[in-house]
Design a protein around this motif. Structure first.
Motif, PDB file in Angstrom:
ATOM      1  N   CYS A  76      -5.175   8.069  20.589  1.00 40.02           N
ATOM      2  CA  CYS A  76      -5.472   7.152  19.496  1.00 40.02           C
ATOM      3  C   CYS A  76      -6.724   7.668  18.788  1.00 40.02           C
ATOM      4  N   GLY A  77      -6.975   7.177  17.581  1.00 37.81           N
ATOM      5  CA  GLY A  77      -8.131   7.679  16.860  1.00 37.81           C
ATOM      6  C   GLY A  77      -8.212   7.150  15.447  1.00 37.81           C
ATOM      7  N   ILE A  78      -9.145   7.711  14.694  1.00 39.04           N
ATOM      8  CA  ILE A  78      -9.371   7.359  13.293  1.00 39.04           C
ATOM      9  C   ILE A  78      -9.109   8.612  12.475  1.00 39.04           C
ATOM     10  N   GLY A  79      -8.163   8.531  11.530  1.00 35.08           N
ATOM     11  CA  GLY A  79      -7.751   9.717  10.805  1.00 35.08           C
ATOM     12  C   GLY A  79      -8.129   9.697   9.339  1.00 35.08           C
ATOM     13  N   ARG A  80      -8.332  10.914   8.827  1.00 32.10           N
ATOM     14  CA  ARG A  80      -8.546  11.146   7.399  1.00 32.10           C
ATOM     15  C   ARG A  80      -9.828  10.484   6.906  1.00 32.10           C
ATOM     16  N   SER A  81      -9.796   9.759   5.810  1.00 30.94           N
ATOM     17  CA  SER A  81     -11.054   9.283   5.238  1.00 30.94           C
ATOM     18  C   SER A  81     -11.435   7.919   5.807  1.00 30.94           C
ATOM     19  N   ILE A  82     -12.746   7.702   5.952  1.00 29.71           N
ATOM     20  CA  ILE A  82     -13.284   6.398   6.329  1.00 29.71           C
ATOM     21  C   ILE A  82     -14.575   6.219   5.545  1.00 29.71           C
ATOM     22  N   GLU A  83     -14.643   5.159   4.720  1.00 29.37           N
ATOM     23  CA  GLU A  83     -15.783   4.991   3.830  1.00 29.37           C
ATOM     24  C   GLU A  83     -15.952   3.534   3.437  1.00 29.37           C
ATOM     25  N   ILE A  84     -17.144   3.229   2.960  1.00 24.07           N
ATOM     26  CA  ILE A  84     -17.425   1.929   2.363  1.00 24.07           C
ATOM     27  C   ILE A  84     -17.552   2.143   0.860  1.00 24.07           C
ATOM     28  N   GLU A  85     -16.780   1.378   0.106  1.00 29.28           N
ATOM     29  CA  GLU A  85     -16.732   1.495  -1.351  1.00 29.28           C
ATOM     30  C   GLU A  85     -17.304   0.219  -1.969  1.00 29.28           C
ATOM     31  N   ALA A  86     -18.313   0.373  -2.791  1.00 30.46           N
ATOM     32  CA  ALA A  86     -18.901  -0.770  -3.499  1.00 30.46           C
ATOM     33  C   ALA A  86     -18.659  -0.585  -4.991  1.00 30.46           C
ATOM     34  N   PHE A  87     -17.997  -1.570  -5.637  1.00 33.29           N
ATOM     35  CA  PHE A  87     -17.751  -1.389  -7.075  1.00 33.29           C
ATOM     36  C   PHE A  87     -17.656  -2.717  -7.811  1.00 33.29           C
ATOM     37  N   SER A  88     -17.933  -2.619  -9.110  1.00 39.74           N
ATOM     38  CA  SER A  88     -17.734  -3.703 -10.059  1.00 39.74           C
ATOM     39  C   SER A  88     -17.028  -3.120 -11.274  1.00 39.74           C
ATOM     40  N   GLY A  89     -16.312  -3.955 -11.985  1.00 43.18           N
ATOM     41  CA  GLY A  89     -15.612  -3.485 -13.174  1.00 43.18           C
ATOM     42  C   GLY A  89     -14.138  -3.296 -12.919  1.00 43.18           C
ATOM     43  N   ALA A  90     -13.573  -2.192 -13.437  1.00 47.66           N
ATOM     44  CA  ALA A  90     -12.133  -1.943 -13.312  1.00 47.66           C
ATOM     45  C   ALA A  90     -11.918  -0.476 -12.962  1.00 47.66           C
ATOM     46  N   GLN A  91     -10.890  -0.231 -12.152  1.00 50.53           N
ATOM     47  CA  GLN A  91     -10.577   1.139 -11.757  1.00 50.53           C
ATOM     48  C   GLN A  91      -9.068   1.295 -11.601  1.00 50.53           C
ATOM     49  N   VAL A  92      -8.582   2.525 -11.879  1.00 50.67           N
ATOM     50  CA  VAL A  92      -7.179   2.866 -11.645  1.00 50.67           C
ATOM     51  C   VAL A  92      -7.011   3.134 -10.155  1.00 50.67           C
ATOM     52  N   ILE A  93      -6.150   2.367  -9.494  1.00 48.34           N
ATOM     53  CA  ILE A  93      -5.958   2.544  -8.053  1.00 48.34           C
ATOM     54  C   ILE A  93      -4.613   3.202  -7.719  1.00 48.34           C
ATOM     55  N   ALA A  94      -3.718   3.299  -8.694  1.00 51.65           N
ATOM     56  CA  ALA A  94      -2.461   4.024  -8.494  1.00 51.65           C
ATOM     57  C   ALA A  94      -1.948   4.463  -9.849  1.00 51.65           C
ATOM     58  N   SER A  95      -1.317   5.646  -9.880  1.00 53.95           N
ATOM     59  CA  SER A  95      -0.784   6.140 -11.156  1.00 53.95           C
ATOM     60  C   SER A  95       0.264   7.205 -10.888  1.00 53.95           C
ATOM     61  N   ARG A  96       1.110   7.393 -11.876  1.00 49.94           N
ATOM     62  CA  ARG A  96       2.100   8.470 -11.805  1.00 49.94           C
ATOM     63  C   ARG A  96       2.550   8.796 -13.224  1.00 49.94           C
ATOM     64  N   VAL A  97       3.221   9.954 -13.356  1.00 50.52           N
ATOM     65  CA  VAL A  97       3.816  10.351 -14.632  1.00 50.52           C
ATOM     66  C   VAL A  97       5.272  10.692 -14.364  1.00 50.52           C
ATOM     67  N   ASP A  98       6.193   9.909 -14.900  1.00 52.79           N
ATOM     68  CA  ASP A  98       7.626  10.147 -14.718  1.00 52.79           C
ATOM     69  C   ASP A  98       8.162  11.021 -15.841  1.00 52.79           C
ATOM     70  N   THR A  99       9.010  11.989 -15.499  1.00 52.89           N
ATOM     71  CA  THR A  99       9.727  12.773 -16.502  1.00 52.89           C
ATOM     72  C   THR A  99      11.083  12.118 -16.705  1.00 52.89           C
ATOM     73  N   LEU A 100      11.299  11.552 -17.891  1.00 55.59           N
ATOM     74  CA  LEU A 100      12.527  10.809 -18.161  1.00 55.59           C
ATOM     75  C   LEU A 100      13.658  11.719 -18.629  1.00 55.59           C
ATOM     76  N   SER A 101      13.329  12.714 -19.462  1.00 58.96           N
ATOM     77  CA  SER A 101      14.374  13.603 -19.973  1.00 58.96           C
ATOM     78  C   SER A 101      13.730  14.859 -20.555  1.00 58.96           C
ATOM     79  N   LEU A 102      14.558  15.889 -20.711  1.00 57.30           N
ATOM     80  CA  LEU A 102      14.125  17.148 -21.317  1.00 57.30           C
ATOM     81  C   LEU A 102      15.010  17.433 -22.518  1.00 57.30           C
ATOM     82  N   SER A 103      14.391  17.947 -23.561  1.00 57.78           N
ATOM     83  CA  SER A 103      15.130  18.310 -24.759  1.00 57.78           C
ATOM     84  C   SER A 103      14.481  19.553 -25.365  1.00 57.78           C
ATOM     85  N   GLY A 104      15.169  20.684 -25.229  1.00 61.21           N
ATOM     86  CA  GLY A 104      14.576  21.930 -25.692  1.00 61.21           C
ATOM     87  C   GLY A 104      13.305  22.207 -24.917  1.00 61.21           C
TER      88      GLY A 104
END
Length: 879
Positions: free
Chosen positions: A236-264
């Motif tokens: 058992c253990g603690i993996g990858r990142s471990i941190e304390i985050e302090a923030f106010s305001g707004a932030q992007v917490i998830a995002s992606r870019v989908d490719t819908l179609s190709l033309s030329g």
């Protein structure tokens, strides 16, 4: 925003299981003391060891021994003190580093570390909090991976509980903190104490190889309890990142870019954002800005003014990206990656999201129906059919939290070097860290990705379990949605197949346990977070029985074992591969031994002998050896004449031949769409199915599969009245060449040309033609060659059936090329197995264990090497 990393040195202590989180003060009473260091490798101190305990220690431990026996042999639970532990990390590594246990993978030491599962493990760290941090709206503790059963206390106050390794822990802990020095305590267990009595669900995953049949109740990597290809190493253990985050305001917490179609040259794409605003009771006007760039040039900028509410908000934009540079799988084109950045500004505070690498590409699965009513199963990238070449990925280490990033990079790079286009992420392992998915995208390796459920039925009648399943599916699909390497989500490993095929008659379970997860929760999460990535409820899947050859993907074990039409008629009959009508084989494998350096490394000074129990412990046991020895005897040489080194060589050659035979059989079929070997890599050093071993050393079989998966490939097979030639060009380039088909004799004395013609081979193409000819005599074979392609022949891996002259292969020249050597070799007679070796069997070659055709020179690149290699040939013995 400010972040405080909690990585680094913590203090670790083992305790009885009944020392639960409410007894934290009792455990912390010994915080500044250190436990006595054991003086005998293993676990007891000399002073405390009685004659009876010494005798017990020297005996081979039983993996299922009792709690009392285990604790009597070890200094834990200590009544005083702690040892240091590096976080991220796992308990087992800390015990190794502090001399409490020996490295589990040497000799038979895995048996001596099972006791770790019987204790609770307490980790403690102090950290400083500033007034500025406490003035932020949210002060959150984020832990990317907690394995497994975790209680988190901040300044002695319970701050959370976690029972899912596959979801990040995140909690606002602002109310528990104060300016100055604070303390965090995390109590972990391996999850073994959560065992249920034998019940309807866990009955169906019972295994002689595992120490816990009730693993289905623990959302952690299932293989750590033991499988038929790895020893149990519970930790058992603690993996990858471990941190304390302090923030106010707004932030992007998830995002992606989908490719819908190709033309030329243009692509229609859609941006998706999930934005968090910190103040829950206020709205705020927010500026969202985002950008795509490539090769240092901006390709698109976007801007939206949004009115955000407290908590979660969503935004999107659909645009046409001009002159888009596409992402392709390895060998099919360039892996063009755009840098995707985003930032939010609210109430004068700007937060930059972590940059992402994204690819512009379309993806689909071609299920089109064929004239015989069967169906295709082709993955299509940018409208082009892809032959998925690769292997099943398992965790890189049974102590999986100790794998460094560079190991992930090397393993993905080695897959690309072997012309892989896909890994299948096996469901008994884990969702890997971000760096792995970055490397797969960088090197062009698609992922057929199981959710982490395998070979068992799961308790979907429990609301708490369904809650964790839903959290996990939501978290992982959102986390991985932006990676261009993601090709398909699959619900689990072999569970649908097990229901239809594994339990005949009255032994079949009363219902399909887990359907609420695999057929409802997971597809909803995929649709919500990554709707352009296909979803399959299980693998294998499609058809009336889940595991069928004429639809979907197939795990071929049954077909080569019991099926009357396709099974092996004798020890690895090669024609069975030709009879096998699979569209896409996502599991099948052959055993092969490791390189000598690996064997000697894990034997740790012990004798490399067939009778050494430590060697047997690492996979050289009777059932496996019977299969390996039998096929060597049938196809290559008299096994009884081989010593240990000879066995390592011929076992590796035989594994390579079989992988190549199956790959070529699938690639020469017009409907052949994929060949993923079981398995690519190892989680511990064992004789097994892989082509890369635990120490990241290429096995002999690596080179055979690399040739079979070449992006430009000729295949020739005997056929009634002549030969069938298959020409494959997976590259984006047109090839103009002259192809020559003929016959040769083993001694090189007689050659004939049957066909010579100019050939234009289109990009991303497959073609096949027949050559009318009489079958070669017993001392000859069909051969096909063309500039830009490796020569191919019609011989099958039945080398004991051929009478082949003794090889006269020699090294003609050795040239220096930077840090590499270029070694040219030649033979006057057909040589089935020639190979170069230096004093270090870990050296990489552009090719090795290769064929030499009469009079044909072959140049091999020896990478990063100053030592002139020696040329060897492996003889075959005529039966």
């Amino acid at each position: 925003m400010s972040k405080l990393s909690l990585a680094g040195e913590w203090k670790l202590r083992g305790e009885f299981m009944d020392v639960t989180a409410d007894r934290c003060a009792e455990v912390l009473a010994h915080l500044n003391a250190m436990p006595p260091k054991p003086t005998i490798p293993g676990y007891l101190t000399e002073e405390n060891m009685t004659d009876e305990e010494r005798e017990m220690y020297l005996k081979e431990p039983d993996p299922k021994f009792t709690v009392n026996t285990a604790l009597a042999m070890h200094p834990y639970p200590s009544k005083t003190g702690y040892i240091p532990m590096t976080v991220p990390g796992d308990v087992t590594t800390a015990l190794i580093d502090n001399g409490v246990i020996e490295e589990p993978f040497l000799k038979d030491n895995t048996k001596k570390s099972i006791w770790i599962k019987e204790l609770s493990w307490w980790l403690v760290k102090e950290f400083d909090i500033t007034e500025e941090m406490l003035n932020e709206d949210i002060v959150r503790l984020n832990i990317e991976m907690l394995d497994f059963n975790a209680d988190i206390l901040v300044n002695g106050i319970p701050a959370g509980h976690q029972e899912n390794t596959f979801c990040a822990f995140s909690a606002d802990i602002k109310r528990f903190l104060h300016v100055g020095t604070n303390q965090i305590v995390i109590r972990l267990t391996s999850g073994m104490e959560l065992n249920y009595p034998h019940d309807t669900v866990s009955y169906y995953c019972a295994s002689d190889n595992a120490i816990c049949d009730q693993r289905v109740y623990t959302r952690k990597p299932q293989f750590t309890y033991g499988w038929d290809w790895c020893q149990p190493v519970p930790t058992c253990g603690i993996g990858r990142s471990i941190e304390i985050e302090a923030f106010s305001g707004a932030q992007v917490i998830a995002s992606r870019v989908d490719t819908l179609s190709l033309s030329g040259n243009d692509a229609e794409i859609e941006f998706h954002f999930e934005i968090e605003k910190s103040n829950m009771v206020q709205s705020a006007e927010t500026e969202l800005e985002y950008e795509l760039s490539i090769d240092g040039k901006t390709a698109y900028t976007g801007h939206q003014t949004l009115m955000l509410v407290g908590g979660i908000n969503f935004a999107q934009e659909r645009v046409v990206l001009k002159n888009a540079k596409l992402w392709w799988p390895n060998g099919y084109g360039a892996q063009n990656l755009y840098t995707f950045t985003a930032r939010c500004t609210a109430r004068g505070i700007t937060h930059e999201a972590k940059p992402k690498k994204i690819g512009i590409r379309t993806l689909s699965i071609d299920f089109s129906k064929l004239p015989d009513e069967s169906r295709n199963f082709f993955f299509k990238i940018n409208g082009t059919r892809i032959f998925c070449k690769g292997g099943n990925w398992v965790p890189t280490d049974s102590i999986y939290l100790r794998t460094p990033d560079e190991n992930y990079k090397k393993l993905v790079n080695e897959g690309a070097a072997a012309h892989f286009t896909m890994f299948r992420m096996w469901g008994g392992g884990t969702y890997e860290p971000d760096c792995f998915y970055d490397y797969c995208s960088e090197y062009g390796i698609l992922l057929m990705h199981d959710f982490m459920y395998a070979c068992a039925f799961y308790p979907d009648q429990k609301d708490s379990f369904l809650y964790e399943a839903e959290r996990e599916a939501e978290y992982q699909t959102k986390r991985l949605a932006h990676y261009p390497c993601m090709a398909v989500w699959t619900g689990n490993n072999e569970i649908a197949e097990s229901y239809t095929d594994w339990f005949p008659g009255m032994l079949q379970p009363e219902r399909y346990w887990g359907d609420q997860i695999f057929n409802y929760i997971q597809p909803r999460a995929v649709q919500h977070n990554s709707p352009l990535i296909p979803y399959m409820p299980s693998t294998p899947y499609f058809g009336e029985r889940s595991n069928t050859t004429e639809e979907g993907d197939v795990h071929a074990w049954t077909y080569f074992g019991r099926d009357s039409k396709t099974r092996f008629k004798f020890s690895y009959e090669l024609e069975a591969f030709d009879r096998f009508p699979a569209r896409f084989s996502s599991e099948y494998g052959f055993f092969g031994a490791q390189m000598e350096s690996t064997v000697r490394r894990y034997l740790d000074g012990e004798e490399m002998s067939f009778n050494n129990p430590s060697w047997k412990h690492h996979g050289e046991f009777e059932r496996k050896r019977g299969a390996i020895d039998g096929v060597i005897n049938r196809h290559l040489t008299e096994f009884s004449t081989l010593d240990e080194r000879g066995y390592l060589l011929y076992s590796g050659i035989m594994q390579g031949l079989l992988y190549a035979e199956m790959a070529e059989a699938l690639r020469q079929k017009s409907y052949g769409a994929g060949d993923l070997i079981w398995m690519y890599n190892d989680c511990w050093p064992e004789t097994g199915w892989t082509i890369i071993d635990y120490y990241l050393t290429r096995k002999v079989s690596f080179y055979f599969l690399k040739r079979a998966f070449d992006t430009k490939k000729l295949i020739i097979r005997k056929a009634n009245g002549g030969a069938i030639v298959t020409v494959i060009n997976e590259t984006p380039d047109e090839i103009r060449t002259t192809i020559c088909v003929g016959t040769q004799t083993f001694d090189g004395a007689h050659n004939s040309v049957l066909l010579t013609k100019d050939l234009t081979v289109a990009p991303h193409s497959w073609q096949q033609f027949h050559v009318d000819a009489e079958e070669p005599a017993a001392d000859g074979y069909f051969v096909v060659s063309a500039d830009g392609f490796e020569t191919a022949d019609s011989l099958r891996a039945y080398y004991r059936e051929y009478t082949i002259p003794e090889s006269d292969a020699v090294i003609e020249s050795v040239e220096k090329d930077g840090s590499d050597l270029l070694v040219t070799v030649r033979a006057n007679v057909f040589t089935p197995f020639a190979y170069l070796m230096t004093s270090d069997d870990r050296v990489h070659y552009s090719d090795n264990y290769f064929k030499l055709y009469p009079g044909e020179a072959k140049t091999i690149r020896v990478e990063n090497c100053d030592e002139t290699p020696t040329l060897y040939t492996a003889a075959t013995m005529h039966a």
